[in-house]
Design a protein around this motif. Structure first.
Motif, PDB file in Angstrom:
ATOM      1  N   THR A 254       0.950  -1.305   0.061  1.00 22.54           N
ATOM      2  CA  THR A 254      -0.125  -0.076   0.124  1.00 22.54           C
ATOM      3  C   THR A 254       0.900   1.405   0.140  1.00 22.54           C
TER       4      THR A 254
ATOM      5  N   LEU B 246      -6.192  -0.050   0.497  1.00 24.53           N
ATOM      6  CA  LEU B 246      -5.886  -1.532   0.124  1.00 24.53           C
ATOM      7  C   LEU B 246      -4.569  -1.280  -0.829  1.00 24.53           C
TER       8      LEU B 246
ATOM      9  N   LYS C 214      -2.333  -3.089  -4.148  1.00 22.52           N
ATOM     10  CA  LYS C 214      -2.471  -3.537  -5.445  1.00 22.52           C
ATOM     11  C   LYS C 214      -1.809  -4.764  -5.822  1.00 22.52           C
ATOM     12  N   ASP C 215      -2.243  -5.266  -6.765  1.00 27.16           N
ATOM     13  CA  ASP C 215      -1.656  -6.846  -7.105  1.00 27.16           C
ATOM     14  C   ASP C 215      -0.317  -6.426  -7.651  1.00 27.16           C
TER      15      ASP C 215
ATOM     16  N   ARG D  94      -3.741  -4.416 -10.360  1.00 25.13           N
ATOM     17  CA  ARG D  94      -5.190  -4.279  -9.819  1.00 25.13           C
ATOM     18  C   ARG D  94      -5.587  -4.017  -8.570  1.00 25.13           C
ATOM     19  N   THR D  95      -6.310  -3.224  -7.858  1.00 22.06           N
ATOM     20  CA  THR D  95      -6.951  -3.388  -6.556  1.00 22.06           C
ATOM     21  C   THR D  95      -8.308  -3.863  -6.463  1.00 22.06           C
TER      22      THR D  95
END
Length: 362
Positions: free
Chosen positions: A165, A177, A179-180, A185-186
């Protein structure tokens, strides 16, 4: 008040007495070296202690910690769970389950039998899991009949191990959140994403000479792509957002941009003063960075600080001294240059008399 003497024991042989008057009995040693307790109790106290008696009969007499052989029921006898399940069942419908020493679940109106989830009673079922993949997962199931198989549907999954994060803004919020690490992507949403705001906005950096911009104000963009409130410096015109539903470009408050990390709250009280001092410094740096940017509307509906307009007209920027003002004009009155500079078309007039426009980026 009538009294009854009951034993509460961990095992072994016990001796005790009651004098028949309701006075306390004696504690004696059992076969495991632990004290067993015999107390003359009123019926009300006996009822209150019933749960403790049920729990005590399942205790294994180990030195130090106490363990329960089998599953534990609180206020109820636990159901016939799968042999791989270690369960604390609370009441008729709720349970905490550790499955095969791996994933952990809290479940409402469900029981795992032979590896399959089944309804405990008639009604809907809910499941929350701490899973071996590192996911936090929430599941729901529609109303079903006791004993029937449950078909859970995943409604939300959080994967805190997916990424960092650190690239998120340090500004206060309700949820952060990551992210990948592969796709960046979140959120993947299977339906609409609804918000109460009315426009799409982006953060833009302000020119050093730019003053305070208020919501609905028309301002300019200079040759450096920065916001300005000076007419001579503007090459195009925009409107400051009032109520955005989505804001992009939120990178001004990241730890990388600030050059410092948000302090972590300590576990000990003795370290709290240092944490609070560091937090004050971090928040001061965050606010200083925020003063250098502003949210600009790029799509959607937004009020603009122009009165006297009528629906269907266009809002045209114009010189106001050294600053930037605006006027409302009909389409037939516009020159090609004015149409190109227009910030939007009026669709309604607000209760405060200001025009509400559909944003047109010049």
């Amino acid at each position: 008040m009538a009294t009854v003497t009951i034993p509460i024991a961990l095992g072994g042989t016990n001796t005790a007495y009651s004098d028949g008057t309701g006075a306390n009995g004696m504690a004696s040693s059992n076969g495991y070296g632990y004290n067993s307790l015999f107390i003359a109790m009123s019926q009300e106290v006996i009822n209150a202690c019933a749960l403790a008696v049920q729990y005590a009969t399942n205790l294994s007499p180990a030195v130090g910690d106490r363990t329960v052989s089998g599953n534990l029921g609180i206020g109820v006898s636990p159901g016939a769970w799968s042999g791989s399940s270690n369960v604390v069942q609370v009441g008729a419908n709720f349970a905490l389950e550790n499955n095969a020493g791996a994933a952990g679940y809290s479940v409402y109106n469900g029981i795992r039998q032979s590896g399959v989830w089944k309804y405990l009673g008639t009604g809907a079922a809910l499941l929350y899991g701490l899973e071996t993949s590192g996911n936090y997962s929430w599941y729901t199931a529609p109303s079903g009949t006791a004993g029937n198989t449950i078909s859970f549907t995943a409604v939300m999954t959080l994967n805190p191990l997916a990424g960092s994060t650190a690239t998120a803004s340090g500004a206060a919020c309700s949820l952060v959140l990551g992210k990948d690490g592969t796709t960046s992507r979140t959120i993947n949403a299977g339906g609409t994403v609804n918000a109460s705001g009315a426009d799409y906005a982006e953060y833009m950096r302000k020119a050093p000479a730019c003053g305070v911009l208020v919501k609905g104000q028309i301002c300019g963009i200079d040759v450096h792509g920065e916001l300005t409130d000076l007419w001579d410096d503007a090459i195009s015109f925009v409107v400051k957002s009032t109520d955005p539903s989505y804001v992009g470009g939120d990178v001004w408050g990241t730890e990388a941009a600030l050059g410092m990390s948000r302090p972590v709250q300590p576990d000990t009280v003795t370290d709290l003063p240092q944490y609070e001092a560091e937090l004050l410094l971090f928040n001061a740096a965050l606010e200083a960075a925020r003063q250098q940017v502003d949210r600009i509307a790029f799509a959607g509906q937004v009020p603009v600080n122009v009165v006297g307009a009528a629906p269907g007209q266009y809002i045209i920027p114009l010189r106001d001294g050294v600053g930037i003002g605006a006027v409302a004009k009909d389409l037939a009155e516009l020159s090609l240059e004015e149409f190109g500079q227009a910030v939007g078309k009026v669709i309604a007039i607000g209760d405060d008399g200001r025009a509400r426009i559909i944003v047109k980026v010049a």
